[in-house]
Structures are given as C-alpha cells and as structure tokens.
Design a protein around this motif. Structure first.
Motif, mmCIF file in Angstrom:
data_model
loop_
_atom_site.group_PDB
_atom_site.id
_atom_site.type_symbol
_atom_site.label_atom_id
_atom_site.label_comp_id
_atom_site.label_asym_id
_atom_site.label_seq_id
_atom_site.Cartn_x
_atom_site.Cartn_y
_atom_site.Cartn_z
ATOM 1 N N UNK A 1 -2.683 -7.340 -4.867
ATOM 2 C CA UNK A 1 -1.676 -7.862 -3.982
ATOM 3 C C UNK A 1 -0.722 -6.777 -3.483
ATOM 4 N N UNK A 2 -0.285 -5.914 -4.402
ATOM 5 C CA UNK A 2 0.664 -4.882 -3.998
ATOM 6 C C UNK A 2 0.024 -3.937 -2.986
ATOM 7 N N UNK A 3 -1.245 -3.619 -3.187
ATOM 8 C CA UNK A 3 -1.931 -2.720 -2.256
ATOM 9 C C UNK A 3 -1.958 -3.324 -0.846
ATOM 10 N N UNK A 4 -2.155 -4.631 -0.755
ATOM 11 C CA UNK A 4 -2.165 -5.294 0.553
ATOM 12 C C UNK A 4 -0.778 -5.244 1.186
ATOM 13 N N UNK A 5 0.249 -5.487 0.396
ATOM 14 C CA UNK A 5 1.624 -5.424 0.920
ATOM 15 C C UNK A 5 1.958 -4.008 1.362
ATOM 16 N N UNK A 6 1.555 -3.044 0.574
ATOM 17 C CA UNK A 6 1.802 -1.639 0.920
ATOM 18 C C UNK A 6 1.106 -1.276 2.230
ATOM 19 N N UNK A 7 -0.121 -1.746 2.416
ATOM 20 C CA UNK A 7 -0.857 -1.474 3.652
ATOM 21 C C UNK A 7 -0.152 -2.095 4.858
ATOM 22 N N UNK A 8 0.430 -3.262 4.687
ATOM 23 C CA UNK A 8 1.177 -3.888 5.781
ATOM 24 C C UNK A 8 2.390 -3.042 6.165
ATOM 25 N N UNK A 9 3.081 -2.503 5.175
ATOM 26 C CA UNK A 9 4.248 -1.662 5.461
ATOM 27 C C UNK A 9 3.818 -0.393 6.198
ATOM 28 N N UNK A 10 2.694 0.163 5.821
ATOM 29 C CA UNK A 10 2.194 1.373 6.490
ATOM 30 C C UNK A 10 1.975 1.121 7.979
ATOM 31 N N UNK A 11 1.488 -0.064 8.333
ATOM 32 C CA UNK A 11 1.206 -0.376 9.724
ATOM 33 C C UNK A 11 2.361 -1.012 10.485
ATOM 34 N N UNK A 12 3.498 -1.166 9.834
ATOM 35 C CA UNK A 12 4.627 -1.872 10.452
ATOM 36 C C UNK A 12 5.602 -0.925 11.140
ATOM 37 N N UNK A 13 6.425 -1.510 11.998
ATOM 38 C CA UNK A 13 7.495 -0.762 12.656
ATOM 39 C C UNK A 13 8.840 -1.012 12.000
ATOM 40 N N UNK A 14 8.927 -2.096 11.217
ATOM 41 C CA UNK A 14 10.165 -2.445 10.521
ATOM 42 C C UNK A 14 9.798 -3.294 9.310
ATOM 43 N N UNK A 15 10.752 -3.418 8.386
ATOM 44 C CA UNK A 15 10.528 -4.221 7.187
ATOM 45 C C UNK A 15 11.627 -5.270 7.079
ATOM 46 N N UNK A 16 11.225 -6.532 6.925
ATOM 47 C CA UNK A 16 12.146 -7.641 6.704
ATOM 48 C C UNK A 16 11.934 -8.118 5.273
ATOM 49 N N UNK A 17 12.988 -8.052 4.485
ATOM 50 C CA UNK A 17 12.949 -8.546 3.107
ATOM 51 C C UNK A 17 13.802 -9.802 3.079
ATOM 52 N N UNK A 18 13.195 -10.932 2.756
ATOM 53 C CA UNK A 18 13.912 -12.204 2.808
ATOM 54 C C UNK A 18 13.829 -12.917 1.461
#
Length: 74
Positions: A1-18
């Motif tokens: 799961x963490x690897x998938x989340x990390x991959x999303x951050x790599x491809x993102x332009x911003x991070x929203x933590x809610x």
C-alpha cells in the motif's frame, strides 16, 4: 500500500493531506517526499498535526465540509 501511495506522490503536482494528524510515520514519509520535491502541500485537519509547519497551507476545519465545498466548485 505504501509503495502505491508513494508512486502517486511521485506523479503528482501537489499533495493534499485530509483528516490525519500525521502521527503515523508513513504519512510523514509521504509529506517528506513531497517537500523534498518542493511540491505544494495542503493539510486539512481539525487541530494541530506533525506536518503543519511544513505545509504550504493548513486549513483548520473538518474534512467533510472542506472537501465537499471543494468538490462543489470543481
């Protein structure tokens, strides 16, 4: 799961933590990854979190209200 989340951050332009106080280390690691990449970080949470000082924007409010309002504007 963490690897998938990390991959999303790599491809993102911003991070929203809610809705997280960022007490769990995996959340902080994702925040660290985003700040190392100089990405904008928005934290939506009632009360203080471990990441507030590193966020580009901190919204001290409930996630349901903020995210519903955001979705209505998109």
């Amino acid at each position: 799961m963490f690897a998938a989340a990390r991959a999303l951050v790599v491809g993102a332009e911003a991070l929203l933590i809610a809705g997280s106080s960022l007490v769990v280390n995996s959340g902080i690691r994702l925040l660290d990854q985003a700040t190392r990449r100089r990405m904008p970080v928005v934290i939506v949470n009632r009360g203080e979190t471990r990441g507030d000082r590193r966020a580009s924007l901190k919204i001290d409010a409930g996630t349901s209200e903020v995210l519903s309002s955001l979705a209505a504007r998109l």
